[in-house]
Design an enzyme around this catalytic site. Structure first.
Site, mmCIF file in Angstrom:
data_model
loop_
_atom_site.group_PDB
_atom_site.id
_atom_site.type_symbol
_atom_site.label_atom_id
_atom_site.label_comp_id
_atom_site.label_asym_id
_atom_site.label_seq_id
_atom_site.Cartn_x
_atom_site.Cartn_y
_atom_site.Cartn_z
ATOM 1 N N GLU A 17 0.829 -1.212 0.000
ATOM 2 C CA GLU A 17 0.000 0.000 0.000
ATOM 3 C C GLU A 17 0.863 1.262 0.000
ATOM 4 O O GLU A 17 1.948 1.287 0.567
ATOM 5 C CB GLU A 17 -0.882 -0.012 1.253
ATOM 6 C CG GLU A 17 -1.835 1.166 1.318
ATOM 7 C CD GLU A 17 -3.068 0.826 2.127
ATOM 8 O OE1 GLU A 17 -3.817 -0.080 1.722
ATOM 9 O OE2 GLU A 17 -3.272 1.458 3.175
ATOM 10 N N THR A 48 -4.204 4.846 -1.270
ATOM 11 C CA THR A 48 -5.308 5.310 -0.424
ATOM 12 C C THR A 48 -5.882 6.632 -0.932
ATOM 13 O O THR A 48 -5.308 7.269 -1.821
ATOM 14 C CB THR A 48 -4.869 5.457 1.051
ATOM 15 O OG1 THR A 48 -3.881 6.472 1.109
ATOM 16 C CG2 THR A 48 -4.313 4.161 1.598
ATOM 17 N N ASP A 108 -14.157 7.979 7.150
ATOM 18 C CA ASP A 108 -14.573 8.273 8.533
ATOM 19 C C ASP A 108 -15.436 9.522 8.562
ATOM 20 O O ASP A 108 -15.226 10.443 7.779
ATOM 21 C CB ASP A 108 -13.341 8.470 9.425
ATOM 22 C CG ASP A 108 -12.651 7.145 9.706
ATOM 23 O OD1 ASP A 108 -13.359 6.140 9.893
ATOM 24 O OD2 ASP A 108 -11.404 7.119 9.709
ATOM 25 N N HIS A 147 -16.492 -3.149 12.836
ATOM 26 C CA HIS A 147 -16.303 -1.717 12.624
ATOM 27 C C HIS A 147 -16.687 -1.016 13.930
ATOM 28 O O HIS A 147 -17.676 -1.389 14.569
ATOM 29 C CB HIS A 147 -17.175 -1.232 11.458
ATOM 30 C CG HIS A 147 -16.935 0.206 11.139
ATOM 31 N ND1 HIS A 147 -17.700 1.212 11.691
ATOM 32 C CD2 HIS A 147 -15.997 0.810 10.377
ATOM 33 C CE1 HIS A 147 -17.235 2.387 11.254
ATOM 34 N NE2 HIS A 147 -16.208 2.165 10.456
ATOM 35 N N GLN A 210 3.889 4.108 16.203
ATOM 36 C CA GLN A 210 2.822 3.559 15.349
ATOM 37 C C GLN A 210 1.695 2.940 16.191
ATOM 38 O O GLN A 210 0.544 2.956 15.786
ATOM 39 C CB GLN A 210 3.425 2.471 14.468
ATOM 40 C CG GLN A 210 3.348 2.755 12.990
ATOM 41 C CD GLN A 210 4.035 1.625 12.262
ATOM 42 O OE1 GLN A 210 5.199 1.341 12.490
ATOM 43 N NE2 GLN A 210 3.309 0.959 11.404
HETATM 44 P P1 FAD Z 1 -19.207 1.071 5.497
HETATM 45 O O1 FAD Z 1 -19.081 -0.222 4.798
HETATM 46 O O2 FAD Z 1 -20.226 2.023 4.978
HETATM 47 O O3 FAD Z 1 -19.496 0.762 7.032
HETATM 48 C C1 FAD Z 1 -19.450 1.810 7.998
HETATM 49 C C2 FAD Z 1 -20.361 1.455 9.167
HETATM 50 O O4 FAD Z 1 -21.730 1.541 8.739
HETATM 51 C C3 FAD Z 1 -20.177 0.041 9.700
HETATM 52 O O5 FAD Z 1 -20.359 0.082 11.092
HETATM 53 C C4 FAD Z 1 -21.317 -0.755 9.031
HETATM 54 O O6 FAD Z 1 -21.699 -1.887 9.790
HETATM 55 C C5 FAD Z 1 -22.408 0.308 8.986
HETATM 56 N N1 FAD Z 1 -23.353 0.131 7.884
HETATM 57 C C6 FAD Z 1 -23.063 -0.210 6.603
HETATM 58 N N2 FAD Z 1 -24.199 -0.281 5.865
HETATM 59 C C7 FAD Z 1 -25.226 0.053 6.701
HETATM 60 C C8 FAD Z 1 -26.627 0.186 6.538
HETATM 61 N N3 FAD Z 1 -27.216 -0.060 5.366
HETATM 62 N N4 FAD Z 1 -27.367 0.541 7.630
HETATM 63 C C9 FAD Z 1 -26.794 0.778 8.824
HETATM 64 N N5 FAD Z 1 -25.448 0.669 9.032
HETATM 65 C C10 FAD Z 1 -24.675 0.313 7.993
HETATM 66 N N6 FAD Z 1 -10.406 5.662 4.785
HETATM 67 C C11 FAD Z 1 -10.076 6.676 3.958
HETATM 68 O O7 FAD Z 1 -10.485 7.835 4.197
HETATM 69 N N7 FAD Z 1 -9.299 6.459 2.836
HETATM 70 C C12 FAD Z 1 -8.830 5.227 2.521
HETATM 71 O O8 FAD Z 1 -8.121 5.059 1.509
HETATM 72 C C13 FAD Z 1 -9.161 4.123 3.373
HETATM 73 N N8 FAD Z 1 -8.761 2.867 3.081
HETATM 74 C C14 FAD Z 1 -9.160 1.829 3.868
HETATM 75 C C15 FAD Z 1 -8.792 0.513 3.526
HETATM 76 C C16 FAD Z 1 -9.169 -0.555 4.321
HETATM 77 C C17 FAD Z 1 -8.783 -1.958 3.916
HETATM 78 C C18 FAD Z 1 -9.906 -0.338 5.513
HETATM 79 C C19 FAD Z 1 -10.286 -1.490 6.402
HETATM 80 C C20 FAD Z 1 -10.293 0.947 5.868
HETATM 81 C C21 FAD Z 1 -9.933 2.048 5.054
HETATM 82 N N9 FAD Z 1 -10.325 3.358 5.351
HETATM 83 C C22 FAD Z 1 -9.967 4.396 4.525
HETATM 84 C C23 FAD Z 1 -11.094 3.643 6.592
HETATM 85 C C24 FAD Z 1 -12.617 3.609 6.351
HETATM 86 O O9 FAD Z 1 -13.004 4.654 5.502
HETATM 87 C C25 FAD Z 1 -13.297 3.761 7.717
HETATM 88 O O10 FAD Z 1 -13.049 2.628 8.511
HETATM 89 C C26 FAD Z 1 -14.779 4.102 7.718
HETATM 90 O O11 FAD Z 1 -15.164 4.429 9.044
HETATM 91 C C27 FAD Z 1 -15.708 2.996 7.242
HETATM 92 O O12 FAD Z 1 -15.597 2.799 5.904
HETATM 93 P P2 FAD Z 1 -16.315 1.527 5.197
HETATM 94 O O13 FAD Z 1 -16.089 1.680 3.770
HETATM 95 O O14 FAD Z 1 -15.921 0.283 5.867
HETATM 96 O O15 FAD Z 1 -17.847 1.890 5.564
#
Ligand code: FAD
Length: 286
Positions: A17, A48, A108, A147, A210
């Protein structure tokens, strides 16, 4: 090449990454790091997008640089801070640059944001939109230790299932330091109807500083074995780096040995860390 075809292959995959610069003066430095990591010929490289829910203007350019070095890029795209128009613009840019893979993320939620006013609420909405746009292999994020916003694992997994239904063809995990956490999660995910390939995300912890950051961004439990390493070597940067790389290598070997074929290393713009891990696995992934 599509990431799904890489991770579904027989051969174990190892990806790295990189995060893009925030300002243009850092662009050349990040580009040089991306080139060095690409020289290691990883299975793919992810780039990212933003941080803390922000946006990035350099993700597409770094992804194009990675592709120019002959490595498949996976461009991250988060949606919570974007309008529909901004997302469309980014999709057009990625398409124009020949990028074929997107990790669809929500990002986030910045404190004080009124989510009801946002164009997007969950990553599944973004995944569905990218699918409609067409032409991209879409991945999403998953959390072996849930999450942080989720009430419980059952609910979190149901949301993952919906995200896959919306278009995610694979999921990459948040970092974890105890492989049993991943094995348990995979069992629960499969039972909950999440049957896409899961890429295991491994973070080599190479400095004591870290740890603080890890604790602030993830719920990852830190096993005693790992904490003892930090206790013993945390004040000696060179020793901590060596121990952190060895710990991550051991985790990866155990994952491959247990049939997890796709491993993603959070190499954090450190070609030396990526190289050390690749060298440690040279006979295992040849
Ligand atoms: P989602 O899949 O939308 O989930 C977020 C929350 O909402 C979860 O608690 C889920 O259970 C809940 N949820 C989902 N759907 C519903 C629904 N229909 N109704 C009610 N609740 C629901 N962040 C960045 O800013 N840039 C990056 O490049 C980045 N890369 C990442 C790469 C990886 C592998 C990981 C694990 C995280 C990364 N993140 C990044 C962080 C990520 O954006 C955060 O963790 C964020 O809080 C959640 O993103 P998500 O896409 O998992 O969200």
């Amino acid at each position: 090449m599509k990431v799904i075809d890489i991770i579904k292959g027989e051969k174990p995959s190892l990806s790295f990454e990189i995060f893009p610069p925030k300002t243009s003066d850092k662009f050349e430095k990040v580009k040089a790091a991306a080139d060095e990591i690409a020289d290691l010929k990883p299975s793919f490289m992810s780039i990212t997008y933003g941080a803390g829910g922000g946006t990035s203007q350099y993700t597409a350019s770094i992804a194009a640089e990675v592709a120019a070095q002959g490595v498949t890029p996976l461009a991250h795209l988060s949606c919570i801070s974007s309008t529909k128009e901004m997302v469309k613009e980014q999709l057009n840019l990625l398409k124009e640059k020949g990028i074929e893979n997107i990790l669809a993320l929500r990002g986030d939620i910045v404190a004080g944001t009124d989510i009801s006013l946002c164009d997007y609420h969950y990553a599944s909405e973004l995944a569905a939109e990218i699918k409609d746009f067409g032409g991209f292999c879409i991945g999403g994020a998953c959390y072996p230790e849930n999450h942080p916003e989720s009430k419980n694992s059952r609910e979190d997994i149901e949301h993952l299932r919906l995200k896959c239904e919306a278009g995610c063809e694979f999921l990459t995990t948040q970092m974890f330091f105890d492989n049993n956490v991943l094995y348990n999660f995979m069992y629960r995910a499969l039972k909950g109807g999440v049957d896409v390939p899961i890429v295991a995300g491994i973070m080599p912890v190479t400095s004591a500083a870290q740890i603080k950051r890890i604790c602030s961004i993830s719920e990852a439990a830190l096993p005693q074995r790992f904490l003892r390493i930090v206790d013993r070597y945390g004040d000696d940067p060179a020793a901590m780096k060596q121990a952190g790389i060895a710990f991550a290598t051991e985790q990866i070997i155990d994952l491959y040995a247990n049939g997890i074929n796709a491993v993603h290393v959070y190499s954090m713009n450190h070609p030396d860390v990526a190289r050390a891990i690749k060298n440690n696995l040279s006979e295992i992934i040849k």
